[in-house]
Write an enzyme that holds these catalytic residues in place. Structure first.
Site, PDB file in Angstrom:
ATOM      1  N   ASN A  20      -4.203   2.185 -13.482  1.00 50.84           N
ATOM      2  CA  ASN A  20      -3.243   1.300 -12.798  1.00 50.84           C
ATOM      3  C   ASN A  20      -1.851   1.916 -12.834  1.00 50.84           C
ATOM      4  O   ASN A  20      -1.562   2.757 -13.690  1.00 50.84           O
ATOM      5  CB  ASN A  20      -3.214  -0.049 -13.533  1.00 50.84           C
ATOM      6  CG  ASN A  20      -2.284  -1.061 -12.886  1.00 50.84           C
ATOM      7  OD1 ASN A  20      -2.235  -1.187 -11.653  1.00 50.84           O
ATOM      8  ND2 ASN A  20      -1.527  -1.786 -13.703  1.00 50.84           N
TER       9      ASN A  20
ATOM     10  N   HIS B 134       2.179   0.545 -13.070  1.00 51.41           N
ATOM     11  CA  HIS B 134       2.930  -0.666 -13.397  1.00 51.41           C
ATOM     12  C   HIS B 134       4.426  -0.353 -13.345  1.00 51.41           C
ATOM     13  O   HIS B 134       4.852   0.697 -13.836  1.00 51.41           O
ATOM     14  CB  HIS B 134       2.530  -1.152 -14.798  1.00 51.41           C
ATOM     15  CG  HIS B 134       3.232  -2.410 -15.201  1.00 51.41           C
ATOM     16  ND1 HIS B 134       2.842  -3.654 -14.747  1.00 51.41           N
ATOM     17  CD2 HIS B 134       4.317  -2.616 -15.994  1.00 51.41           C
ATOM     18  CE1 HIS B 134       3.656  -4.566 -15.253  1.00 51.41           C
ATOM     19  NE2 HIS B 134       4.559  -3.972 -16.014  1.00 51.41           N
TER      20      HIS B 134
ATOM     21  N   MET C 196      -3.514  -7.287  -7.512  1.00 51.19           N
ATOM     22  CA  MET C 196      -2.916  -8.419  -8.222  1.00 51.19           C
ATOM     23  C   MET C 196      -3.930  -9.279  -8.986  1.00 51.19           C
ATOM     24  O   MET C 196      -3.597 -10.386  -9.399  1.00 51.19           O
ATOM     25  CB  MET C 196      -2.127  -9.293  -7.228  1.00 51.19           C
ATOM     26  CG  MET C 196      -1.022  -8.539  -6.516  1.00 51.19           C
ATOM     27  SD  MET C 196       0.100  -7.673  -7.650  1.00 51.19           S
ATOM     28  CE  MET C 196       1.114  -9.049  -8.159  1.00 51.19           C
ATOM     29  N   ARG C 197      -5.144  -8.805  -9.163  1.00 54.63           N
ATOM     30  CA  ARG C 197      -6.119  -9.583  -9.958  1.00 54.63           C
ATOM     31  C   ARG C 197      -6.374  -8.866 -11.271  1.00 54.63           C
ATOM     32  O   ARG C 197      -6.373  -7.629 -11.321  1.00 54.63           O
ATOM     33  CB  ARG C 197      -7.451  -9.703  -9.210  1.00 54.63           C
ATOM     34  CG  ARG C 197      -7.322 -10.159  -7.782  1.00 54.63           C
ATOM     35  CD  ARG C 197      -7.375 -11.658  -7.654  1.00 54.63           C
ATOM     36  NE  ARG C 197      -7.143 -12.017  -6.258  1.00 54.63           N
ATOM     37  CZ  ARG C 197      -7.532 -13.146  -5.710  1.00 54.63           C
ATOM     38  NH1 ARG C 197      -8.149 -14.054  -6.437  1.00 54.63           N
ATOM     39  NH2 ARG C 197      -7.275 -13.396  -4.444  1.00 54.63           N
TER      40      ARG C 197
ATOM     41  N   GLY D 190       0.791  -1.226   0.000  1.00 50.06           N
ATOM     42  CA  GLY D 190       0.000   0.000   0.000  1.00 50.06           C
ATOM     43  C   GLY D 190       0.821   1.273   0.000  1.00 50.06           C
ATOM     44  O   GLY D 190       0.307   2.347   0.329  1.00 50.06           O
ATOM     45  N   SER D 191       2.088   1.206  -0.416  1.00 51.34           N
ATOM     46  CA  SER D 191       2.891   2.434  -0.392  1.00 51.34           C
ATOM     47  C   SER D 191       2.381   3.448  -1.417  1.00 51.34           C
ATOM     48  O   SER D 191       2.464   4.655  -1.191  1.00 51.34           O
ATOM     49  CB  SER D 191       4.375   2.129  -0.605  1.00 51.34           C
ATOM     50  OG  SER D 191       4.625   1.735  -1.927  1.00 51.34           O
ATOM     51  N   ASN D 192       1.855   2.974  -2.531  1.00 50.36           N
ATOM     52  CA  ASN D 192       1.290   3.927  -3.506  1.00 50.36           C
ATOM     53  C   ASN D 192      -0.001   4.544  -2.983  1.00 50.36           C
ATOM     54  O   ASN D 192      -0.262   5.729  -3.210  1.00 50.36           O
ATOM     55  CB  ASN D 192       1.057   3.242  -4.857  1.00 50.36           C
ATOM     56  CG  ASN D 192       2.339   3.175  -5.659  1.00 50.36           C
ATOM     57  OD1 ASN D 192       2.816   4.182  -6.181  1.00 50.36           O
ATOM     58  ND2 ASN D 192       2.932   1.986  -5.717  1.00 50.36           N
TER      59      ASN D 192
ATOM     60  N   LYS E 283      -7.936 -13.739 -10.768  1.00 52.70           N
ATOM     61  CA  LYS E 283      -9.099 -12.857 -10.974  1.00 52.70           C
ATOM     62  C   LYS E 283     -10.138 -13.114  -9.881  1.00 52.70           C
ATOM     63  O   LYS E 283     -10.092 -14.138  -9.198  1.00 52.70           O
ATOM     64  CB  LYS E 283      -9.719 -13.090 -12.353  1.00 52.70           C
ATOM     65  CG  LYS E 283     -10.195 -14.512 -12.556  1.00 52.70           C
ATOM     66  CD  LYS E 283     -10.792 -14.719 -13.939  1.00 52.70           C
ATOM     67  CE  LYS E 283     -11.310 -16.148 -14.063  1.00 52.70           C
ATOM     68  NZ  LYS E 283     -11.903 -16.467 -15.329  1.00 52.70           N
TER      69      LYS E 283
HETATM   70  C1  GRF Z   1       4.001  -1.233  -7.321  1.00 49.52           C
HETATM   71  O1  GRF Z   1       5.375  -1.322  -7.588  1.00 49.52           O
HETATM   72  C2  GRF Z   1       3.186  -1.209  -8.586  1.00 49.52           C
HETATM   73  O2  GRF Z   1       3.874  -0.738  -9.697  1.00 49.52           O
HETATM   74  C3  GRF Z   1       2.842  -2.657  -8.798  1.00 49.52           C
HETATM   75  O3  GRF Z   1       2.696  -3.189  -7.503  1.00 49.52           O
HETATM   76  C4  GRF Z   1       3.476  -2.452  -6.577  1.00 49.52           C
HETATM   77  C5  GRF Z   1       2.574  -2.063  -5.440  1.00 49.52           C
HETATM   78  O4  GRF Z   1       3.275  -1.541  -4.361  1.00 49.52           O
HETATM   79  N1  GRF Z   1       1.659  -2.770  -9.616  1.00 49.52           N
HETATM   80  P1  GRF Z   1       2.528  -0.911  -3.109  1.00 49.52           P
HETATM   81  O5  GRF Z   1       1.569  -1.948  -2.574  1.00 49.52           O
HETATM   82  O6  GRF Z   1       1.822   0.327  -3.586  1.00 49.52           O
HETATM   83  O7  GRF Z   1       3.614  -0.603  -2.135  1.00 49.52           O
END
Ligand code: GRF
Length: 193
Positions: free
Chosen positions: A111, A113, A94-95, A14-16, A67
């Site tokens: 998304n 990536h 991840m789905r 969840g860092s993003n 999925k």
């Molecule tokens: C990120 O590196 C993103 O690009 C990929 O999954 C990772 C998620 O990281 N899709 P976080 O859970 O947001 O730390």
């Protein structure tokens, strides 16, 4: 214009999500996270959401690894509609997104990536970049459609690959870029700038 109402879907750390929520609190992103949902009940993203006092939801368990079940995806659509979500933001989810979610939010699912798409699609973007021996990789914010990591690109940031990088060390550098790029790209998207 009223604030965009966001749902964040994630399966991991969840860092993003935290980077987006901090950008909102610091007025760098004019939006509101109204729901954080995960397919994994123990995913740290849900604990991080709780720290911010945000509503959380765990998606229905799925018999498929990649999925949701059709019922699970339908229940998710209903939850998103109940929360009057404008944009669905995938942050380490991840789905693979299927119908009816794609149909319910056309061009409203985004998304992030960890590669410069269209290079290195799929689950192992970091390993692929290292195996290819590229000097530069990065991260991409893109629209989600039926093709995995294949929707229109919104924004990208480049990151150097160092000679002694491992997937882990490269991911740390890419995540620093992600945490800058994601809020900035969404702000531009929402304001049409
Ligand atoms: C990120 O590196 C993103 O690009 C990929 O999954 C990772 C998620 O990281 N899709 P976080 O859970 O947001 O730390």
């Amino acid at each position: 214009m009223s604030k965009k109402r966001l749902a964040i879907l994630g399966s991991g750390r969840g860092s993003n999500f935290v980077a987006l929520q901090e950008a909102i609190l610091e007025h760098r992103l004019d939006a509101e996270i109204v729901l954080v949902a995960s397919d994994l009940p123990d995913a740290p993203i849900l604990a991080r959401a709780a720290e911010f006092g945000l509503p959380r939801s765990t998606l229905l368990p799925s018999p498929f690894k990649t999925k949701l079940s059709p019922e699970g995806e339908q229940a998710l659509v209903e939850a998103l509609q109940k929360y009057e979500i404008d944009w669905v933001i995938l942050a380490g989810y991840m789905r693979v997104v299927k119908q009816p979610l794609l149909e319910a939010f056309p061009n409203r699912i985004v998304n992030i990536h960890p590669s410069l798409l269209p290079a290195f699609k799929g689950l192992h973007a970091l390993e692929q970049a290292l195996a290819a021996g590229v000097k530069e990789t990065g991260c991409t914010v893109h629209f989600v459609n039926a093709e995995v990591d294949g929707g229109a690109i919104i924004a990208q940031e480049k990151v150097p690959v160092l000679a002694d990088d491992t997937p882990e060390s490269l991911h740390v550098r890419i995540q620093e870029a992600e945490h800058r790029l994601f809020p900035a790209a969404l702000e531009k998207l929402f304001t049409g700038a």
